[in-house]
Design a protein around this motif. Structure first.
Motif, PDB file in Angstrom:
ATOM      1  N   ALA A 173       0.815  -1.304  -0.252  1.00  0.00           N
ATOM      2  CA  ALA A 173       0.088   0.137   0.070  1.00  0.00           C
ATOM      3  C   ALA A 173       0.826   1.371  -0.115  1.00  0.00           C
ATOM      4  N   SER A 174       2.175   1.280   0.561  1.00  0.00           N
ATOM      5  CA  SER A 174       2.807   2.279   0.607  1.00  0.00           C
ATOM      6  C   SER A 174       3.476   2.737  -1.035  1.00  0.00           C
ATOM      7  N   ARG A 175       3.487   1.913  -1.884  1.00  0.00           N
ATOM      8  CA  ARG A 175       3.886   2.267  -3.235  1.00  0.00           C
ATOM      9  C   ARG A 175       2.896   2.053  -4.287  1.00  0.00           C
ATOM     10  N   VAL A 176       1.549   1.801  -4.006  1.00  0.00           N
ATOM     11  CA  VAL A 176       0.803   2.055  -5.063  1.00  0.00           C
ATOM     12  C   VAL A 176      -0.439   2.943  -5.115  1.00  0.00           C
ATOM     13  N   SER A 177      -0.969   3.434  -6.037  1.00  0.00           N
ATOM     14  CA  SER A 177      -2.056   4.287  -6.162  1.00  0.00           C
ATOM     15  C   SER A 177      -3.150   4.028  -6.960  1.00  0.00           C
ATOM     16  N   THR A 178      -4.020   4.830  -6.750  1.00  0.00           N
ATOM     17  CA  THR A 178      -5.349   4.483  -7.814  1.00  0.00           C
ATOM     18  C   THR A 178      -5.101   4.331  -9.231  1.00  0.00           C
ATOM     19  N   GLY A 179      -5.426   3.169 -10.003  1.00  0.00           N
ATOM     20  CA  GLY A 179      -5.056   2.933 -11.412  1.00  0.00           C
ATOM     21  C   GLY A 179      -3.625   2.296 -11.591  1.00  0.00           C
TER      22      GLY A 179
ATOM     23  N   ARG B 252      -9.593  -8.402  -3.021  1.00  0.00           N
ATOM     24  CA  ARG B 252     -10.932  -7.731  -2.202  1.00  0.00           C
ATOM     25  C   ARG B 252     -10.473  -6.486  -1.477  1.00  0.00           C
ATOM     26  N   VAL B 253      -9.389  -6.229  -1.139  1.00  0.00           N
ATOM     27  CA  VAL B 253      -8.966  -4.932  -0.577  1.00  0.00           C
ATOM     28  C   VAL B 253      -8.327  -3.765  -1.386  1.00  0.00           C
ATOM     29  N   LEU B 254      -7.397  -4.353  -2.130  1.00  0.00           N
ATOM     30  CA  LEU B 254      -6.554  -3.358  -2.831  1.00  0.00           C
ATOM     31  C   LEU B 254      -7.604  -2.799  -4.069  1.00  0.00           C
ATOM     32  N   PRO B 255      -8.346  -3.647  -4.753  1.00  0.00           N
ATOM     33  CA  PRO B 255      -9.387  -3.293  -5.655  1.00  0.00           C
ATOM     34  C   PRO B 255     -10.317  -1.946  -5.264  1.00  0.00           C
ATOM     35  N   LYS B 256     -10.509  -2.141  -4.032  1.00  0.00           N
ATOM     36  CA  LYS B 256     -11.408  -0.895  -3.418  1.00  0.00           C
ATOM     37  C   LYS B 256     -10.666   0.521  -3.682  1.00  0.00           C
ATOM     38  N   TRP B 257      -9.573   0.320  -3.924  1.00  0.00           N
ATOM     39  CA  TRP B 257      -8.898   1.676  -4.054  1.00  0.00           C
ATOM     40  C   TRP B 257      -8.524   1.877  -5.705  1.00  0.00           C
ATOM     41  N   GLY B 258      -8.910   0.935  -6.370  1.00  0.00           N
ATOM     42  CA  GLY B 258      -8.543   0.988  -8.142  1.00  0.00           C
ATOM     43  C   GLY B 258      -7.193   0.367  -8.192  1.00  0.00           C
ATOM     44  N   VAL B 259      -6.624  -0.536  -7.374  1.00  0.00           N
ATOM     45  CA  VAL B 259      -5.374  -1.217  -7.643  1.00  0.00           C
ATOM     46  C   VAL B 259      -5.798  -2.591  -8.109  1.00  0.00           C
ATOM     47  N   THR B 260      -5.230  -2.939  -9.330  1.00  0.00           N
ATOM     48  CA  THR B 260      -5.529  -4.288  -9.780  1.00  0.00           C
ATOM     49  C   THR B 260      -4.266  -5.145  -9.952  1.00  0.00           C
ATOM     50  N   CYS B 261      -4.726  -6.412  -9.918  1.00  0.00           N
ATOM     51  CA  CYS B 261      -3.568  -7.487  -9.838  1.00  0.00           C
ATOM     52  C   CYS B 261      -3.861  -8.490 -10.705  1.00  0.00           C
ATOM     53  N   ASP B 262      -2.650  -8.938 -11.603  1.00  0.00           N
ATOM     54  CA  ASP B 262      -2.905 -10.535 -12.376  1.00  0.00           C
ATOM     55  C   ASP B 262      -1.788 -11.318 -11.843  1.00  0.00           C
ATOM     56  N   TYR B 263      -2.118 -12.558 -11.671  1.00  0.00           N
ATOM     57  CA  TYR B 263      -1.478 -13.695 -11.117  1.00  0.00           C
ATOM     58  C   TYR B 263      -0.709 -14.184 -12.291  1.00  0.00           C
ATOM     59  N   ALA B 264       0.591 -14.624 -12.064  1.00  0.00           N
ATOM     60  CA  ALA B 264       1.431 -15.142 -13.119  1.00  0.00           C
ATOM     61  C   ALA B 264       1.543 -16.613 -12.660  1.00  0.00           C
ATOM     62  N   ASP B 265       1.897 -17.333 -13.501  1.00  0.00           N
ATOM     63  CA  ASP B 265       2.375 -18.848 -13.113  1.00  0.00           C
ATOM     64  C   ASP B 265       3.654 -19.241 -12.563  1.00  0.00           C
TER      65      ASP B 265
ATOM     66  N   ASN C  17       1.276   0.582 -16.482  1.00  0.00           N
ATOM     67  CA  ASN C  17       0.928   0.832 -15.172  1.00  0.00           C
ATOM     68  C   ASN C  17       1.340   0.062 -14.095  1.00  0.00           C
ATOM     69  N   THR C  18       2.113  -1.117 -14.515  1.00  0.00           N
ATOM     70  CA  THR C  18       2.437  -1.943 -13.292  1.00  0.00           C
ATOM     71  C   THR C  18       3.551  -1.499 -12.389  1.00  0.00           C
ATOM     72  N   LYS C  19       3.237  -1.336 -11.236  1.00  0.00           N
ATOM     73  CA  LYS C  19       4.333  -0.811 -10.273  1.00  0.00           C
ATOM     74  C   LYS C  19       4.986  -1.746  -9.313  1.00  0.00           C
ATOM     75  N   LEU C  20       4.620  -3.202  -9.342  1.00  0.00           N
ATOM     76  CA  LEU C  20       5.153  -4.026  -8.370  1.00  0.00           C
ATOM     77  C   LEU C  20       4.935  -5.381  -8.925  1.00  0.00           C
ATOM     78  N   LEU C  21       6.166  -6.118  -8.824  1.00  0.00           N
ATOM     79  CA  LEU C  21       6.182  -7.563  -8.707  1.00  0.00           C
ATOM     80  C   LEU C  21       6.335  -8.282  -7.345  1.00  0.00           C
ATOM     81  N   TYR C  22       5.484  -9.247  -7.134  1.00  0.00           N
ATOM     82  CA  TYR C  22       5.463  -9.763  -5.872  1.00  0.00           C
ATOM     83  C   TYR C  22       5.506 -11.501  -5.953  1.00  0.00           C
ATOM     84  N   VAL C  23       6.180 -12.008  -5.018  1.00  0.00           N
ATOM     85  CA  VAL C  23       6.250 -13.460  -5.037  1.00  0.00           C
ATOM     86  C   VAL C  23       6.837 -13.958  -3.583  1.00  0.00           C
ATOM     87  N   GLU C  24       6.152 -15.178  -3.481  1.00  0.00           N
ATOM     88  CA  GLU C  24       6.736 -15.976  -2.352  1.00  0.00           C
ATOM     89  C   GLU C  24       7.458 -17.276  -2.889  1.00  0.00           C
ATOM     90  N   THR C  25       8.685 -17.447  -2.301  1.00  0.00           N
ATOM     91  CA  THR C  25       9.340 -18.465  -2.748  1.00  0.00           C
ATOM     92  C   THR C  25      10.502 -19.184  -1.633  1.00  0.00           C
TER      93      THR C  25
END
Length: 409
Positions: free
Chosen positions: A113-119, A138-151, A165-173
Motif C-alpha cells: 500500500a505504501s507504493r501503489v495508487s489508484t490506477g 478484495r482489499v486493494l481493488p477498493k482503491w482502484g489497484v488491480t492485480c494479475d497472477y503469473a504462473d 501501469n505495473t508498479k510492483l512484482l510480488y512473489v513467495e518462494t
C-alpha cells in the motif's frame, strides 16, 4: 550451514548500533549486533517499555520532528527495541534499511500500500498465502489497484502480464503451502529490465537459507511470527530492502499505525540469536520426514524442495542452502483422509501456525486457504488431501512415529 559470511551494509543514519566487522558469519551477526550499551552495562539489551521519549529542549524537539537529527520521539515511530530488531534483520538480509510492524500481514500490506495508487497494477505469483490473496482480490481493488497472477512454473507468463501501469512484482518462494519456487535471479533481472520493484516474501526460507536481495529483489518481507520467533510466542512483521522504498514504507507505517510493540521486538531480536541453530535442525528433521513418507501407501505424493522428486529440485539447490522446515503430504482419499489424519495425531499439534519448535500439521483447504474457490485452490495445487507439516525440533524418530500412527489403517 555454519560457515557463511555476510557482508554488512552501510548503517542506516537513523539506526545507530555498536560497530561490527565488515565481514562476519551469520550466527555472529545475529548474536552480537546489539543496541548501544547503557551506563548500566547490561549484557542483554533491556526492554524500553515507554510510549514516548523526552526532548533536551525546544530546539531538540523541533529538530527531531523536522528529521534534521535522528532520535526517539514516540514508540509508534521508533523504539530502541524495534530499532535493534530491524537493524539485525537488515544485517542478515543484506538490506539498507527496514521497518518493523505488528504482524506479518501488516508488513505485506505496508510493503504494497505504501507504493501503489489508484490506477496502478501489480503482477503477483499465483501461489501465495491466503490472506495475501485477499489483499489482491478484495482489499486493494477498493482503491482502484488491480492485480494479475503469473504462473511460477511458466516464467514467460510474468513478462506477458507487465503493463505500463505495473508498479510492483510480488512473489513467495518457496510458496505457502505448495512449496513452489521461482528463479529469483531471473525474476530480479526482469524487474530491473522494466524498472519495477520486486517484493519477495522470504518467510519460509528466512535469511539463513536464502537472501532475495542478493538476487535482485528490492524488498523482502517476513512474518516474524514464524521462524524468526520460532517458539509461537509473539506476532510481528518486518520489511527490509532498498532505502528509498523503505522510506515510503516508514512514512506509511508512521501515519497508519501498524507498529510492533517494544516487548515483541525484544523477544524477536533475542530469538534471532538462535535462528541458525534452529533452522539447521528444522531442515534436518524435515528432510528425514520427507524421505520417510515418499512411497508410503497412504500418501499420494510428498513435496519438499531438497527431495530429488521435487520438480524444481535443481533450482532449490541453486538458490537455497537447505530445504526449509515445511513438508507437504498429499494423502490418498482426499478430505476424508485429511480429517482422519488430523484427528489421530497425538504428539504433533493441529494448528494454523508454522515455524514453531513444535511440529504442526495444517489442512490448508479448510483453514488458511479456505477463502479461495475450489478452482483457485486447484490452480495452485492445494488439493483436499494436502497436509502442510511444519516440522519442529523434536527428535525426528518421534515426529515420524506419530505421523505414521496417524496414517495407519
Amino acid at each position: 550451514m555454519t560457515d557463511r559470511h555476510v557482508t554488512n551494509p552501510a548503517p542506516s543514519p537513523s539506526r545507530v548500533h555498536e560497530a561490527a566487522p565488515g565481514e562476519s558469519h551469520f550466527e555472529t551477526l545475529a548474536i552480537r549486533a546489539q543496541a548501544p550499551m547503557s551506563p548500566e552495562r547490561e549484557h542483554s539489551v533491556p526492554l524500553f517499555l515507554t510510549s514516548s521519549f523526552q526532548f533536551d529542549d525546544a530546539e531538540h524537539a523541533r529538530a527531531l520532528f523536522s528529521e534534521e537529527v535522528s532520535g526517539n520521539i514516540y514508540s509508534r515511530y521508533a523504539n530502541p527495541n524495534t530499532d535493534e530488531f530491524v537493524r539485525k534483520v537488515c544485517l542478515l538480509e543484506g538490506a539498507d534499511d527496514g521497518v518493523a510492524t505488528a504482524s506479518g500481514m501488516s508488513a505485506v500490506f505496508t510493503a504494497l500500500a505504501s507504493r501503489v495508487s489508484t490506477g496502478d497494477h501489480i503482477v503477483s505469483a499465483r501461489a501465495i498465502f491466503g490472506s495475501t490473496h485477499q489483499l489482491f482480490t478484495r482489499v486493494l481493488p477498493k482503491w482502484g489497484v488491480t492485480c494479475d497472477y503469473a504462473d511460477m512454473a511458466v516464467p514467460e507468463s510474468w513478462e506477458r502480464l507487465i503493463k505500463p501501469n505495473t508498479k510492483l512484482l510480488y512473489v513467495e518462494t518457496p510458496s505457502n503451502p505448495g512449496l513452489e519456487l521461482i528463479d529469483l535471479s531471473w525474476l530480479g533481472a526482469l524487474a530491473r529490465a522494466h524498472n519495477i520493484p520486486l517484493v519477495v516474501d522470504n518467510c519460509f526460507a528466512t535469511p539463513y537459507l536464502q537472501r532475495p536481495l542478493a538476487h535482485g529483489a528490492s524488498v523482502v518481507v517476513h512474518s516474524a511470527t514464524k521462524y524468526m520467533d520460532g517458539q509461537g510466542r509473539a506476532l510481528g512483521g518486518v520489511i527490509v530492502g532498498d532505502a528509498e522504498y523503505i522510506a515510503d514504507c516508514r512514512f506509511f507505517a508512521r501515519h497508519t499505525g501498524p507498529a510492533m510493540s517494544a516487548f515483541n521486538a525484544w523477544l524477536l531480536s533475542k530469538s534471532l540469536e538462535t535462528l541458525a541453530v534452529r533452522m539447521d535442525r528444522h531442515c534436518r528433521n524435515a528432510l528425514a520426514v520427507a524421505r520417510h513418507f515418499e512411497g508410503h501407501p497412504a500418501v499420494e505424493s510428498v513435496r519438499y524442495p531438497f527431495l530429488a522428486s521435487h520438480p524444481q529440485h535443481a533450482l532449490a539447490r541453486r538458490q537455497m542452502s537447505q530445504g526449509g522446515g515445511i513438508v507437504v503430504l498429499v494423502l490418498k482419499g482426499g478430505v476424508n483422509a485429511g480429517r482422519r489424519f488430523l484427528d489421530r495425531v497425538h504428539l504433533v499439534s493441529h494448528s494454523a501456525n508454522l515455524g514453531d519448535t513444535r511440529t504442526i500439521v495444517t489442512h490448508p483447504a479448510s483453514t488458511t486457504h479456505s477463502k479461495l474457490s475450489p478452482a483457485e485452490r486447484d490452480a495452485v495445487a492445494i488439493t483436499d488431501g494436502l497436509i502442510r507439516i511444519s516440522v519442529g525440533l523434536e527428535h525426528e524418530e518421534d515426529i515420524i512415529s506419530d505421523l505414521e500412527q496417524a496414517l495407519a489403517e
